[in-house]
Motif scaffolding. Structure first.
Motif, PDB file in Angstrom:
ATOM      1  N   PHE A 129       0.937  -1.197  -0.059  1.00 19.11           N
ATOM      2  CA  PHE A 129       0.048   0.031   0.208  1.00 19.11           C
ATOM      3  C   PHE A 129       0.996   1.344  -0.064  1.00 19.11           C
ATOM      4  CE2 PHE A 129      -3.024   2.798   2.784  1.00 19.11           C
ATOM      5  CZ  PHE A 129      -3.366   3.594   1.688  1.00 19.11           C
ATOM      6  N   ASN A 130       1.076   1.990  -1.341  1.00 21.89           N
ATOM      7  CA  ASN A 130       1.738   3.015  -0.995  1.00 21.89           C
ATOM      8  C   ASN A 130       0.624   4.417  -0.931  1.00 21.89           C
ATOM      9  OD1 ASN A 130       4.289   2.134  -1.939  1.00 21.89           O
ATOM     10  ND2 ASN A 130       3.528   1.662  -3.870  1.00 21.89           N
ATOM     11  N   LEU A 131       0.875   5.011   0.197  1.00 26.31           N
ATOM     12  CA  LEU A 131      -0.028   6.040   0.635  1.00 26.31           C
ATOM     13  C   LEU A 131      -0.326   7.105  -0.559  1.00 26.31           C
ATOM     14  CD1 LEU A 131      -1.386   7.363   2.874  1.00 26.31           C
ATOM     15  CD2 LEU A 131       0.464   8.696   3.346  1.00 26.31           C
ATOM     16  N   VAL A 132       0.811   7.310  -1.330  1.00 27.14           N
ATOM     17  CA  VAL A 132       0.648   8.444  -2.438  1.00 27.14           C
ATOM     18  C   VAL A 132       1.046   7.640  -3.506  1.00 27.14           C
ATOM     19  CG1 VAL A 132       0.904  10.415  -0.984  1.00 27.14           C
ATOM     20  CG2 VAL A 132       2.951   9.366  -1.775  1.00 27.14           C
ATOM     21  N   SER A 133       0.529   8.204  -4.694  1.00 23.11           N
ATOM     22  CA  SER A 133       0.740   7.686  -6.066  1.00 23.11           C
ATOM     23  C   SER A 133       1.028   9.051  -6.994  1.00 23.11           C
ATOM     24  CB  SER A 133      -0.337   6.704  -6.666  1.00 23.11           C
ATOM     25  OG  SER A 133      -0.139   6.329  -8.057  1.00 23.11           O
ATOM     26  N   PHE A 134       2.270   9.410  -7.441  1.00 26.22           N
ATOM     27  CA  PHE A 134       2.422  10.565  -8.513  1.00 26.22           C
ATOM     28  C   PHE A 134       2.748  10.210  -9.658  1.00 26.22           C
ATOM     29  CE2 PHE A 134       3.540  12.229  -4.090  1.00 26.22           C
ATOM     30  CZ  PHE A 134       2.934  13.185  -3.907  1.00 26.22           C
ATOM     31  N   THR A 135       1.830   9.584 -10.392  1.00 23.05           N
ATOM     32  CA  THR A 135       1.802   9.501 -11.685  1.00 23.05           C
ATOM     33  C   THR A 135       1.418  10.672 -12.457  1.00 23.05           C
ATOM     34  OG1 THR A 135      -0.589   8.608 -11.882  1.00 23.05           O
ATOM     35  CG2 THR A 135       0.960   6.996 -11.470  1.00 23.05           C
ATOM     36  N   PRO A 136       1.995  10.680 -13.716  1.00 21.79           N
ATOM     37  CA  PRO A 136       1.759  11.839 -14.682  1.00 21.79           C
ATOM     38  C   PRO A 136      -0.059  11.938 -14.922  1.00 21.79           C
ATOM     39  CG  PRO A 136       3.326  10.488 -15.793  1.00 21.79           C
ATOM     40  CD  PRO A 136       2.706   9.534 -14.484  1.00 21.79           C
ATOM     41  N   GLU A 137      -0.552  10.721 -14.643  1.00 23.53           N
ATOM     42  CA  GLU A 137      -2.123  11.241 -14.993  1.00 23.53           C
ATOM     43  C   GLU A 137      -2.645  11.852 -13.874  1.00 23.53           C
ATOM     44  OE1 GLU A 137      -1.671   6.741 -15.399  1.00 23.53           O
ATOM     45  OE2 GLU A 137      -0.114   8.330 -16.192  1.00 23.53           O
ATOM     46  N   VAL A 138      -2.011  11.794 -12.581  1.00 24.53           N
ATOM     47  CA  VAL A 138      -2.513  12.197 -11.382  1.00 24.53           C
ATOM     48  C   VAL A 138      -1.842  13.917 -11.574  1.00 24.53           C
ATOM     49  CG1 VAL A 138      -2.298  12.804  -9.080  1.00 24.53           C
ATOM     50  CG2 VAL A 138      -2.680  10.520 -10.035  1.00 24.53           C
ATOM     51  N   ILE A 139      -0.844  14.300 -11.811  1.00 29.48           N
ATOM     52  CA  ILE A 139      -0.298  15.549 -11.750  1.00 29.48           C
ATOM     53  C   ILE A 139      -0.437  16.529 -12.949  1.00 29.48           C
ATOM     54  CG2 ILE A 139       2.169  16.473 -11.920  1.00 29.48           C
ATOM     55  CD1 ILE A 139       3.299  14.276 -10.303  1.00 29.48           C
ATOM     56  N   ILE A 140      -0.433  15.992 -14.217  1.00 35.68           N
ATOM     57  CA  ILE A 140      -0.609  16.757 -15.429  1.00 35.68           C
ATOM     58  C   ILE A 140      -1.779  17.688 -15.243  1.00 35.68           C
ATOM     59  CG2 ILE A 140      -0.481  16.778 -17.828  1.00 35.68           C
ATOM     60  CD1 ILE A 140       1.776  14.829 -17.635  1.00 35.68           C
ATOM     61  N   PRO A 141      -3.057  16.774 -15.169  1.00 32.12           N
ATOM     62  CA  PRO A 141      -4.259  17.467 -15.305  1.00 32.12           C
ATOM     63  C   PRO A 141      -4.170  18.465 -14.214  1.00 32.12           C
ATOM     64  CG  PRO A 141      -4.780  14.937 -15.336  1.00 32.12           C
ATOM     65  CD  PRO A 141      -3.266  15.387 -14.879  1.00 32.12           C
ATOM     66  N   ILE A 142      -3.821  18.451 -13.188  1.00 31.85           N
ATOM     67  CA  ILE A 142      -3.631  19.347 -12.042  1.00 31.85           C
ATOM     68  C   ILE A 142      -2.812  20.625 -12.580  1.00 31.85           C
ATOM     69  CG2 ILE A 142      -3.220  19.921  -9.658  1.00 31.85           C
ATOM     70  CD1 ILE A 142      -3.788  16.904  -9.116  1.00 31.85           C
ATOM     71  N   VAL A 143      -1.831  20.312 -13.096  1.00 32.05           N
ATOM     72  CA  VAL A 143      -0.876  21.609 -13.390  1.00 32.05           C
ATOM     73  C   VAL A 143      -1.421  22.193 -14.403  1.00 32.05           C
ATOM     74  CG1 VAL A 143       1.469  22.158 -14.563  1.00 32.05           C
ATOM     75  CG2 VAL A 143       1.382  20.286 -13.026  1.00 32.05           C
ATOM     76  N   ILE A 144      -2.112  21.729 -15.377  1.00 30.60           N
ATOM     77  CA  ILE A 144      -2.875  22.254 -16.561  1.00 30.60           C
ATOM     78  C   ILE A 144      -3.983  23.109 -16.097  1.00 30.60           C
ATOM     79  CG2 ILE A 144      -4.368  21.849 -18.682  1.00 30.60           C
ATOM     80  CD1 ILE A 144      -2.343  19.602 -19.161  1.00 30.60           C
ATOM     81  N   MET A 145      -4.617  22.544 -15.048  1.00 26.97           N
ATOM     82  CA  MET A 145      -5.843  23.062 -14.391  1.00 26.97           C
ATOM     83  C   MET A 145      -5.267  24.578 -13.909  1.00 26.97           C
ATOM     84  SD  MET A 145      -8.223  22.141 -11.164  1.00 26.97           S
ATOM     85  CE  MET A 145      -7.177  22.462 -10.016  1.00 26.97           C
ATOM     86  N   ILE A 146      -4.141  24.576 -12.964  1.00 29.94           N
ATOM     87  CA  ILE A 146      -3.681  25.450 -12.389  1.00 29.94           C
ATOM     88  C   ILE A 146      -3.394  26.680 -13.357  1.00 29.94           C
ATOM     89  CG2 ILE A 146      -1.913  26.539 -10.731  1.00 29.94           C
ATOM     90  CD1 ILE A 146      -2.393  23.878  -9.410  1.00 29.94           C
ATOM     91  N   MET A 147      -2.642  26.152 -14.345  1.00 29.29           N
ATOM     92  CA  MET A 147      -2.063  27.199 -15.376  1.00 29.29           C
ATOM     93  C   MET A 147      -3.334  27.601 -16.011  1.00 29.29           C
ATOM     94  SD  MET A 147       1.280  25.055 -16.576  1.00 29.29           S
ATOM     95  CE  MET A 147       1.529  25.949 -17.986  1.00 29.29           C
ATOM     96  N   LEU A 148      -4.306  27.070 -16.291  1.00 18.86           N
ATOM     97  CA  LEU A 148      -5.455  27.569 -16.846  1.00 18.86           C
ATOM     98  C   LEU A 148      -6.109  28.704 -15.919  1.00 18.86           C
ATOM     99  CD1 LEU A 148      -7.331  26.948 -19.463  1.00 18.86           C
ATOM    100  CD2 LEU A 148      -8.889  25.675 -17.759  1.00 18.86           C
ATOM    101  N   ILE A 149      -6.098  28.326 -14.756  1.00 23.09           N
ATOM    102  CA  ILE A 149      -6.867  29.122 -13.846  1.00 23.09           C
ATOM    103  C   ILE A 149      -6.162  30.501 -13.800  1.00 23.09           C
ATOM    104  CG2 ILE A 149      -7.060  29.807 -11.218  1.00 23.09           C
ATOM    105  CD1 ILE A 149      -8.002  26.810 -10.833  1.00 23.09           C
ATOM    106  N   ALA A 150      -4.600  30.419 -13.800  1.00 25.66           N
ATOM    107  CA  ALA A 150      -3.719  31.571 -13.884  1.00 25.66           C
ATOM    108  C   ALA A 150      -4.049  32.381 -15.181  1.00 25.66           C
ATOM    109  CB  ALA A 150      -2.214  30.907 -13.822  1.00 25.66           C
ATOM    110  N   PHE A 151      -4.088  31.660 -16.084  1.00 30.02           N
ATOM    111  CA  PHE A 151      -4.334  32.211 -17.488  1.00 30.02           C
ATOM    112  C   PHE A 151      -5.533  33.264 -17.411  1.00 30.02           C
ATOM    113  CE2 PHE A 151      -6.786  32.116 -21.404  1.00 30.02           C
ATOM    114  CZ  PHE A 151      -6.111  32.995 -22.355  1.00 30.02           C
ATOM    115  N   ILE A 152      -6.640  32.442 -16.874  1.00 30.23           N
ATOM    116  CA  ILE A 152      -7.958  33.290 -16.703  1.00 30.23           C
ATOM    117  C   ILE A 152      -7.813  34.534 -15.877  1.00 30.23           C
ATOM    118  CG2 ILE A 152     -10.377  33.066 -16.032  1.00 30.23           C
ATOM    119  CD1 ILE A 152     -10.158  30.325 -16.857  1.00 30.23           C
TER     120      ILE A 152
END
Ligand SMILES: Nc1ncnc2c1ncn2[C@@H]1O[C@H](COP(=O)(O)OP(=O)(O)O)[C@@H](O)[C@H]1O
Ligand SMILES: [Mg+2]
Lengths: 437, 262
Positions: free
Chosen positions: A393-416
């Motif tokens: 049981f790994n408490l956290v899983s930092f896969t690209p599928e987890v990280i990339i959408p969040i980074v894109i979302m934050i950059m989008l919020i910043a852009f707006i």
């Protein structure tokens, strides 16, 4: 201006007012850190649940039983009634069996890939070949194709073979069997005894010994604690044969079936099974673990709300920072426009500044959440730690599928957030900007 | 106006007899609306020919800068037309307009307008950066321009750390880095003492001698006198246009004088 120049210029401009930029990024960081860590935990938990789920069967795994059985159980569970009304159609729970005819009908339902009779195996004990000590054992067979056992060593059982008898033990068995590590257990032979029903009426010497090879060791988990060991098809068949030796075929009743179905068609199949014979029900793995998932989802959703609130605050910070920046750089903007820079490029240069703020905020958020997430994982897995019983049981899983959408979302919020100041800059009149006084 | 038959000058400068680089007709500019309306320019007509040096002279508030901004296509007239390099500027928009300014115009302002935190080199190559010139080429051209204004050794310095005269020389380097057809200079010596001013004037006329059209906005009679032509503006109207043939001689004299100063 070329895009690469726009990006370097934007980042250079951010460095001009380091304190202001730092504080803005800090605000974004708080939001991104919360959301990323949360999502990583969510992914880790779901990952673990998935592993557990597939160790009792994948998404398409079903356990089929006569409706009489399941409904009677459900009625008792829900209403707490100990006495239930007899149902003419389905019969009683105890007598309900799956007829051969119905079994074949169920196999033909669209979406059913595989359906097998589930054998109840009456085994007595198990021991390592040549060893003295015997241990109580309970075995069960499900098609290996419906499962994905979380293994700490070895491989999954092979259902193709007809001559090799294979078993997967779990880590709890290592010590009793006198085996060191999980690796040591592989390819060791165990002796299993089948209790031969008919023989046992007349003789006390009614245990048949079957030898099986350990091919894998299952990692400990939360959903597999019942301790039933998984075996392959050949061993299941052999044990069933021995247990029921001498009993006429027609007297052997099927009470359970297990199978593999197309997960997308589950509800159609459920409806179809209700119509067969006196009706059949099945439970999927999702029925079992859905509750656990919902529980975690709710907790994490609450934390995500905090993260989103932090991001909204950060977005206001970005708007403020950029408006100040546009104000300070009025003259510079005017000069650049006089020198032939287009409105669009001016707009983009400020937008890129906003996006960069979002980008750096989320990069630091990722870094910090990784450090904290992995450290927490290590600490909790250490000797005596909260998670030490569950090494996979790994408490956290930092896969690209987890990280990339969040980074894109934050950059989008910043852009707006950056659009209003960027538009203001783009609209600046070079004459006004360059006028002195 | 009989500017169309200018001859080769004693200083060896070729002034083409061809079509004007800038042609302004019936140009008016009104600021504000209705009650606050203010007519800054009224029915201006003029032609500027390739290679000329022209002074726009007048008192503060007379409309010199307004005229220059209109000719440099930084602003739109209320009425009238401007032709730049034969193109009717009223029809120029967006990308083409930006390109024209970026490739063919150079600007020098009284207040320098430099990006204080950037290096001298960065300031000089800004027009090229905007014009999408490659990193390597723009650095080369910027250093060449700095060499012309004698500031190559200051390329790496921060723009803030320069003296006024040096700043204006950097601005001249920035104005010439794209090898413009026309340089617009708005009070280029207005913020400088007369000594440093001379060096700037010398640089500008040096460029003009090599063929760049020079348009100087000034209220300084002495500076105006150095130009081929003076366009005098009073309250938004051209009152007198004069040719000052002696301009070349005086300019040469100043240049010689400065050499002695050194
Ligand atoms: N944006 C503006 N709005 C209103 N009046 C303006 C504006 N720009 C310039 N003016 C006025 O137009 C006149 C000419 O200004 P300007 O061309 O800057 O003069 P100069 O450069 O000759 O000193 C001045 O009276 C000035 O106050
Ligand atoms: Mg002025």
């Amino acid at each position: 201006m070329k895009t690469s120049d726009l990006i370097t210029t934007a980042n250079k401009n951010l460095l001009r007012n380091k304190v202001r930029t730092f504080l803005t990024i800090l605000a974004i960081f708080v939001g991104s850190f919360t959301i990323i860590l949360n999502s990583a935990i969510n992914a880790g938990v779901n990952d673990f649940i998935d592993k557990q789920v597939s160790s009792i069967g994948g998404d398409g795994f079903i356990e089929v039983m006569p409706a009489a059985a399941s409904e009677q159980v459900a009625a008792m569970m829900q209403s707490g009634e100990k006495v239930t009304e007899y149902n003419e159609k389905t019969g009683s729970m105890m007598s309900a069996v799956i007829s051969d005819e119905d079994f074949e009908a169920m196999k033909k339902v669209d979406g059913v890939k595989n359906l097998e009779v589930f054998h109840v195996l009456t085994t007595e004990w198990m021991r390592l070949e040549g060893a003295e000590k015997k241990y109580n054992v309970s075995l069960e067979y499900f098609p290996a194709s419906t499962m994905n056992v979380d293994l700490s060593a070895g491989r999954m059982t092979d259902d193709e073979t007809e001559t090799e008898y294979e078993i997967i033990i779990n880590e709890d068995w290592l010590k009793p069997l006198g085996l060191g590590s999980a690796e040591d257990a592989l390819n060791k032979t165990v002796e299993i005894t089948a209790k031969q029903t008919l023989k046992c009426y007349t003789s006390s010497d009614c245990l048949a010994i079957v030898k099986a090879k350990i091919v894998g060791v299952q990692a400990p988990g939360v959903l597999t604690m019942d301790g039933d060991l998984h075996i392959n098809r050949a061993l299941d068949a052999r044990l069933y044969e021995l247990i029921n030796e001498g009993i006429p075929e027609e007297q052997l009743a099927t009470v359970f079936a297990v199978g593999d179905v197309d997960p997308a068609k589950i509800e159609d199949i459920r409806a179809a099974f209700k119509e067969i014979g006196s009706g059949y029900n099945f439970i999927t793995v999702d029925d079992t673990v859905g509750m656990i998932r919902t529980f975690f989802d709710v907790i994490l959703a609450v934390f995500n709300i905090f993260g989103i609130i932090a991001l909204i605050a950060a977005a206001i910070g970005i708007i403020n920072t950029l408006f100040m920046s546009v104000q300070e750089r009025t003259r510079e903007i005017g000069l650049m426009k006089a020198l032939g820079m287009s409105r669009l490029k001016i707009f983009l240069s400020f937008s890129i500044e906003a996006i960069s703020l979002g980008f750096w905020g989320s990069i630091f958020g990722i870094a910090a959440s990784m450090i904290i997430g992995y450290s927490a994982n290590t600490v909790l897995h250490a000797e005596g730690g909260f998670l030490s019983p569950f090494p996979t049981f790994n408490l956290v899983s930092f896969t690209p599928e987890v990280i990339i959408p969040i980074v894109i979302m934050i950059m989008l919020i910043a852009f707006i957030a950056g659009t209003a100041p960027a538009l203001k800059a783009a609209k600046k009149d070079p004459i006004d900007a360059l006028r002195y006084e | 106006m009989k500017t169309s038959n200018l001859k080769a000058t004693p200083a060896g400068k070729k002034v083409a007899e061809s079509f004007p680089v800038i042609e302004v007709s019936h140009l008016s500019k009104t600021y504000g609306k209705k009650s606050t309306a203010f007519k800054a320019l009224d029915n201006i007509n003029l032609k500027i020919f390739p290679g000329e040096s022209v002074a726009i002279i007048g008192k503060s508030g007379s409309g010199k800068s307004t005229l220059m901004h209109l000719m440099a296509l930084l602003d739109k007239p209320t009425s009238g037309t401007i032709k730049v390099l034969g193109i009717n500027a009223n029809k120029l928009k967006g990308k083409k307009l930006n390109r024209l300014r970026n490739k063919y115009f150079g600007f020098v302002f009284q207040q320098f307008f430099m990006n204080a935190n950037d290096s001298v080199l960065e300031n000089v190559l800004l027009p090229l950066k905007i014009g999408k010139i490659s990193r390597f080429k723009r650095k080369k051209l910027a250093l060449k321009a700095l060499d012309i204004v004698d500031l190559e050794n200051k390329a790496k310095n921060k723009a803030t750390n320069l003296s006024g005269g040096q700043k204006q020389r950097v601005c001249i380097a920035r104005a010439i880095v794209n090898n413009p057809k026309i340089i617009f200079a708005d009070e280029p010596t207005g913020n400088l003492d007369s000594g440093t001013g001379k060096k700037i004037i010398d640089l500008l006329f040096g460029l003009n001698k090599k063929g760049t059209t020079l348009i100087i906005v000034t209220h300084d009679e002495d500076l105006a006198a150095l130009c081929d032509r003076q366009i005098r503006i009073v309250d938004g109207e051209i009152v007198k246009e004069s040719k000052q043939k002696a301009g070349y001689i005086r300019r040469t004299a100043i240049r010689e004088g400065m050499k002695e100063d050194r």
